[in-house]
Design an enzyme around this catalytic site. Structure first.
Site, mmCIF file in Angstrom:
data_model
loop_
_atom_site.group_PDB
_atom_site.id
_atom_site.type_symbol
_atom_site.label_atom_id
_atom_site.label_comp_id
_atom_site.label_asym_id
_atom_site.label_seq_id
_atom_site.Cartn_x
_atom_site.Cartn_y
_atom_site.Cartn_z
ATOM 1 N N ARG A 58 1.155 -1.376 0.336
ATOM 2 C CA ARG A 58 -0.312 0.022 -0.014
ATOM 3 C C ARG A 58 0.536 1.222 0.049
ATOM 4 O O ARG A 58 0.550 2.531 -0.268
ATOM 5 C CB ARG A 58 -0.946 -0.267 1.244
ATOM 6 C CG ARG A 58 -1.807 -1.204 1.248
ATOM 7 C CD ARG A 58 -2.917 -1.302 1.998
ATOM 8 N NE ARG A 58 -2.701 -2.066 2.975
ATOM 9 C CZ ARG A 58 -3.210 -2.271 4.200
ATOM 10 N NH1 ARG A 58 -3.406 -1.661 4.988
ATOM 11 N NH2 ARG A 58 -2.246 -2.779 4.935
ATOM 12 N N GLU A 95 0.746 -5.226 13.224
ATOM 13 C CA GLU A 95 -0.016 -5.445 14.200
ATOM 14 C C GLU A 95 -0.456 -6.673 14.584
ATOM 15 O O GLU A 95 -0.938 -6.868 15.186
ATOM 16 C CB GLU A 95 -1.043 -4.145 13.806
ATOM 17 C CG GLU A 95 -1.947 -3.570 14.878
ATOM 18 C CD GLU A 95 -3.653 -3.430 14.334
ATOM 19 O OE1 GLU A 95 -3.332 -2.666 12.551
ATOM 20 O OE2 GLU A 95 -4.422 -3.304 15.381
HETATM 21 O O1 LIG Z 1 2.881 0.412 11.710
HETATM 22 P P1 LIG Z 1 2.095 -0.477 11.477
HETATM 23 O O2 LIG Z 1 2.390 -1.792 12.583
HETATM 24 O O3 LIG Z 1 3.770 -1.726 10.612
HETATM 25 O O4 LIG Z 1 1.133 -1.077 10.116
HETATM 26 C C1 LIG Z 1 1.062 -0.810 8.570
HETATM 27 C C2 LIG Z 1 1.454 -1.108 7.686
HETATM 28 O O5 LIG Z 1 0.791 -2.371 7.934
HETATM 29 C C3 LIG Z 1 0.318 -2.217 6.473
HETATM 30 O O6 LIG Z 1 0.827 -3.180 5.500
HETATM 31 P P2 LIG Z 1 1.018 -4.770 5.147
HETATM 32 O O7 LIG Z 1 2.272 -5.201 6.348
HETATM 33 O O8 LIG Z 1 -0.245 -5.182 5.885
HETATM 34 O O9 LIG Z 1 0.799 -4.838 3.887
HETATM 35 P P3 LIG Z 1 -0.042 -4.426 3.016
HETATM 36 O O10 LIG Z 1 0.653 -3.366 2.623
HETATM 37 O O11 LIG Z 1 1.350 -5.639 1.193
HETATM 38 O O12 LIG Z 1 -1.152 -5.196 2.634
HETATM 39 C C4 LIG Z 1 0.162 -0.512 6.391
HETATM 40 O O13 LIG Z 1 0.000 -0.607 4.911
HETATM 41 C C5 LIG Z 1 1.286 0.079 6.190
HETATM 42 O O14 LIG Z 1 2.666 -0.685 5.908
HETATM 43 N N1 LIG Z 2 -5.689 -2.046 11.402
HETATM 44 C C1 LIG Z 2 -5.066 -1.519 9.901
HETATM 45 N N2 LIG Z 2 -5.822 -1.501 9.226
HETATM 46 C C2 LIG Z 2 -5.733 -1.669 7.617
HETATM 47 N N3 LIG Z 2 -3.740 -1.283 7.549
HETATM 48 C C3 LIG Z 2 -3.605 -1.920 8.832
HETATM 49 N N4 LIG Z 2 -2.213 -2.111 8.881
HETATM 50 C C4 LIG Z 2 -1.864 -2.752 10.413
HETATM 51 N N5 LIG Z 2 -2.985 -2.180 10.968
HETATM 52 C C5 LIG Z 2 -4.706 -2.054 9.977
#
Ligand SMILES: O=P(O)(O)OC[C@H]1O[C@H](OP(=O)(O)OP(=O)(O)O)[C@H](O)[C@@H]1O
Ligand SMILES: Nc1ncnc2[nH]cnc12
Length: 171
Positions: A58, A95
């Protein structure tokens, strides 16, 4: 017009207890997507930025259009095993799980000013890991820009004070 009206909140995804902030409902609206990127562009306008780095996946949909709008390069930060060239890697917790992020060793020139962009700041694990990678490569992280911050998780506390943090929405 409130950006939050375009975020879909889905309870218990991807696991019980997580309130997932879904940005796809904002992205599919061309006008709002452009407004969101333009607003981030204004927020970071005082920074001197040479390159934007965004974590998969993302972070790409925020970081790449922001880089285009600013006329700077984009450096992808990818999950382990995806980049074809020589990489460095760092493991981290987020998370709802654990993962490893990687960058090409030539993604950043030494001394370049880097803005990190992502959709969401939760625990800060992803951004702290991104900072670690960029600093190992000799980059200077000047800021981090997000569409969404989950304030209760206090991800900002994981980031060095010298890094300016910009967010469009707070939950
Ligand atoms: O602050 P944090 O606790 O690290 O969480 C935030 C991250 O989690 C999600 O990515 P995810 O790793 O789920 O990957 P994605 O973008 O591929 O869905 C989001 O896009 C952030 O990069
Ligand atoms: N609560 C949340 N919603 C969407 N993306 C996330 N990445 C980590 N925590 C998330």
């Amino acid at each position: 017009m409130d950006f939050k009206d375009y975020i879909r909140v889905i309870p218990d995804f991807p696991q019980p207890g997580i309130s997932f902030k879904d940005i796809t409902t904002l992205l599919k609206d061309g006008e709002m997507y452009r407004k969101a990127i333009n607003e981030l562009k204004v927020m970071v306008s005082d920074l001197k930025i040479d390159v934007i780095a965004g974590p998969e996946a993302r972070g790409f949909v925020v970081g790449a259009p922001l880089a285009y709008a600013l006329g700077v390069g984009f450096a992808p930060i990818r999950k382990s095993g995806k980049l074809p060239g020589e990489t460095i890697e760092v493991g981290y917790d987020l998370e709802y799980g654990k993962d490893t992020l990687a960058m090409h060793t030539d993604a950043i020139e030494k001394g370049q000013n880097v803005l990190i962009a992502d959709d969401l700041l939760a625990t800060g694990g992803t951004i702290a890991t991104s900072i670690n990678l960029i600093e190992q490569l000799g980059g200077n992280v000047v800021g981090a820009a997000f569409l969404i911050e989950l304030s209760d998780l206090n991800g900002r506390a994981k980031l060095p004070e010298k890094i300016d943090v910009f967010t469009l929405m707070n939950y």
